[in-house]
Design an enzyme around this catalytic site. Sequence first.
Site, PDB file in Angstrom:
ATOM      1  N   ASP A  42       0.046  -6.894   4.783  1.00 17.85           N
ATOM      2  CA  ASP A  42      -0.647  -8.174   4.995  1.00 17.85           C
ATOM      3  C   ASP A  42       0.295  -9.293   5.432  1.00 17.85           C
ATOM      4  OD1 ASP A  42      -3.278  -7.985   2.425  1.00 17.85           O
ATOM      5  OD2 ASP A  42      -2.871  -6.844   4.256  1.00 17.85           O
TER       6      ASP A  42
ATOM      7  N   THR B  61       0.818  -1.221   0.000  1.00 21.06           N
ATOM      8  CA  THR B  61       0.000   0.000   0.000  1.00 21.06           C
ATOM      9  C   THR B  61       0.839   1.253   0.000  1.00 21.06           C
ATOM     10  OG1 THR B  61      -1.794  -1.125   1.112  1.00 21.06           O
ATOM     11  CG2 THR B  61      -1.744   1.260   1.356  1.00 21.06           C
TER      12      THR B  61
ATOM     13  N   GLU C  53      -1.295 -29.065  28.863  1.00 15.67           N
ATOM     14  CA  GLU C  53      -2.460 -29.859  29.311  1.00 15.67           C
ATOM     15  C   GLU C  53      -2.304 -31.331  28.975  1.00 15.67           C
ATOM     16  OE1 GLU C  53      -5.728 -26.245  28.870  1.00 15.67           O
ATOM     17  OE2 GLU C  53      -6.378 -28.329  28.876  1.00 15.67           O
TER      18      GLU C  53
END
Length: 368
Positions: free
Chosen positions: A121, A40, A314
């Site tokens: 991006d 951009t 976990e």
Amino acid sequence: MKLKRLNFLVGLLSLLVLFLAGRIEAGTLPRVLVLATGGTIAGAANGNSDTGYSAGQLGIEEIIKSAPGIDSLPVSVKAEQVVNISSQDMNFEVWRKLAMRISQAVENEEADGFVITHGTDTMEETAFFLSQVLDIDNPVVFVGSMRPATQISADGPQNLLDAIKTASCIDSFGRGVMICFNGRILDARHAVKASCLEVTAFDSTIGGSIGFTDGHGVHYITPGGLHKHKTYKLDFTKITELPKTDVIYICADMDGGMIRDCVKRGAKGVVIAGVGDGNMPEDCLKACKEVSAQGVQVVRSSRVFQGYTHRDHEFKDADYGTYAAYDLNPAKARILLQLLLACKVSDPQKIQAAFNGDRHGVLYYIEK
Ligand code: DGL
């Protein structure tokens, strides 16, 4: 005795001052090489709407001219157009070109610092790739913009001025690759595009900015040199392509089908964008175990914007053949896994250490 030592030190100091003065007198301003890739910041209105634009339209010379103040900086600026593309089309070939050009420029002492203009991006991915393959102390500063050059209050000119100041600042040496955006300086490892709207588009997944730029100069908050604590060296010049590695975004009530399918389609690596601390539903875990047993490397990262993915949190990663991405988001974990696969790193301790390598002091495995 003390007087003698004092005289010696004063003599040494004055020699140093004379040397530095000589360098400045000789007009050896800090030299910054700008490598342009599009985005951009090189965008121009396309008439689709009052903010519609096409990226990668303007050449770097035009962009530099659009940033008043660059020519009055005490910096010698040179620019090269590498490509002119929207960064959603960024690829390994351009990454390699940038890495080769920067390494060559450092070796030939052509520049002291580097600025890379890039679309926002995928800026964090190119920045992270270079942070992993470049072994230099010279600053490499990425910059872009959220508004095209033709839009009211375009942010590109100020961002480019700030990036050149950062790349020419002595305090920027030894800090690796950075992103400079809207006055913030972020480390390539943790910088992430956090907004598709605001000009403060970039944030950090951990720890915030490492510094900032303003009208008075460049100011760092953290000590330099942290990026040197790598547990591995990657010779990218021998890499001709990056092995296919897919990211699977995990949601509630998902089965492991996409994990199995991507491997059937040739993925050599899988990155899990897990929930929370890199967690996933039971069948996804089963699928990880299956594909890992087939020799596919599986790394758990997280869809959560900030924080770490811990090993053995976990469940025991070794029970499923998975690795923890630690402080890397899924897009960056993918790049590191591709580099490790390309360099045929298969030792489980080396793979896990690489994901923790830049965060000195927190190593699950110390490389033997
Ligand atoms: N096409 C997007 C890119 O090149 C525009 C986003 C931008 O550069 O800000 O990344």
